[in-house]
Design an enzyme around this catalytic site. Structure first.
Site, PDB file in Angstrom:
ATOM      1  CG  HIS A 267      -1.695  -0.934   1.207  1.00 27.30           C
ATOM      2  ND1 HIS A 267      -2.708  -1.089   0.226  1.00 27.30           N
ATOM      3  CD2 HIS A 267      -1.877  -2.208   2.282  1.00 27.30           C
ATOM      4  CE1 HIS A 267      -3.429  -1.369   0.260  1.00 27.30           C
ATOM      5  NE2 HIS A 267      -3.294  -2.823   1.243  1.00 27.30           N
TER       6      HIS A 267
ATOM      7  NE  ARG B 250       1.836  -4.761   3.401  1.00 24.76           N
ATOM      8  CZ  ARG B 250       0.719  -4.493   3.627  1.00 24.76           C
ATOM      9  NH1 ARG B 250      -0.267  -5.888   4.760  1.00 24.76           N
ATOM     10  NH2 ARG B 250      -0.004  -3.553   4.222  1.00 24.76           N
TER      11      ARG B 250
ATOM     12  CG  ASP C 167      18.129 -11.416  -5.629  1.00 21.23           C
ATOM     13  OD1 ASP C 167      19.077 -12.641  -4.642  1.00 21.23           O
ATOM     14  OD2 ASP C 167      18.304 -11.719  -7.145  1.00 21.23           O
TER      15      ASP C 167
ATOM     16  CD  GLU D 146      -4.454  -9.728   3.907  1.00 18.92           C
ATOM     17  OE1 GLU D 146      -4.654  -7.838   4.559  1.00 18.92           O
ATOM     18  OE2 GLU D 146      -3.871  -9.826   3.015  1.00 18.92           O
TER      19      GLU D 146
ATOM     20  CG  ASP E 125      -7.132  -6.039   3.173  1.00 19.35           C
ATOM     21  OD1 ASP E 125      -7.979  -5.649   2.012  1.00 19.35           O
ATOM     22  OD2 ASP E 125      -6.230  -6.220   3.414  1.00 19.35           O
TER      23      ASP E 125
END
Length: 259
Positions: free
Chosen positions: A48, A73, A87, A152, A178
């Site tokens: 988000h 996230r 990476d 969620e 959510d």
């Protein structure tokens, strides 16, 4: 030289309860500031917040000296973005909207080098190996990667037992906003049906031997989650922390000063 120890993964295994903060500014400066606050962990959010792999990398660099563990996230559960996040130096990955055991297994494979996984083997020139400064990185990285998956929505709840059975998933994190929306109560995170559902799910995660995770900005609600078994708890979001303090300060002086 092996891959660096993932201290958050160790704390998961030890049964510790940890508290953290979401990073939503998508900038290295605020991230570095939050890295001095004393949270157990911080989440660089690219679901988000306006992050891409370069801004994730820059925040990981800014937080390198922070005592807080750093989680990334990813915006969606796709192997290519997980590979990029690993990476550039992430060791703990949080995947939103996991809805099946098969999806959870695919996320484990995305975090794992062959022959057991599908993570691309190309660490020689990456930040994760300190640009070949960790010669044993590829051989030892798997043991230090931690995966957190988010349940969620109703599909995730229906598949919860399958998700909990997946080896390689360390923590199952409930997304309350959510979930509330998918249950038919958008914006009502403390609606009795939503709250009771969350408490029950936290207990199921705990009983399955996984770490139960949740986000809550309400002290009272947080206490109820802890009592239900939550051990990985987000208690702040940097943007919300700033705006609440700013609005309170503005209100304090503007309302108290005669015009």
């Amino acid at each position: 030289m092996p891959a660096p120890i993932n201290t958050l993964k160790q704390r998961f295994k030890s049964g510790d309860t940890t508290f953290g903060c979401w990073l939503s500014f998508a900038e290295a400066g605020p991230a570095e500031v939050m890295g001095t606050a004393g949270f157990d962990w911080l989440v660089i959010d690219s679901e988000h917040a306006a992050n891409d792999v370069r801004s994730i990398r820059n925040q990981l660099m800014a937080l390198q000296s922070s005592p807080s563990s750093i989680i990334v996230r990813v915006p969606v559960g796709e192997p290519w973005i997980i590979k990029q996040a690993l990476d550039v130096g992430a060791q703990t990955i949080l995947v939103p909207m996991v809805e099946s055991g098969e999806q959870a297994r695919q996320m484990v494979r995305a975090c794992t080098y062959p022959p057991n996984g599908i993570r691309g083997v190309g660490a020689t020139a990456t930040r994760s190996s300190r640009f070949s400064g960790i010669p044993d990185y590829t051989e030892t990285a798997n043991d230090q990667i931690s995966l957190i998956v988010q349940v969620e929505n109703r599909a995730g709840l229906a598949a919860l037992d399958d998700i909990l059975a997946v080896d390689g998933v360390d923590c199952v994190f409930i997304g309350p906003a959510d979930l509330a929306a998918d249950l038919g109560y958008p914006g009502q995170l403390t609606h009795p049906e939503v709250h009771e559902t969350i408490l029950g799910v936290l207990g199921r995660i705990r009983d399955a031997g996984k770490v139960p995770g949740i986000l809550s900005l309400s002290e009272e609600v947080t206490e109820s989650y802890l009592a239900a078994g939550a051990r990985f708890v987000a208690v702040a979001i940097d943007v919300i922390t700033l705006i609440r303090a700013a609005r309170a300060t503005a209100q304090r002086w503007i309302s108290a000063t005669p015009t």
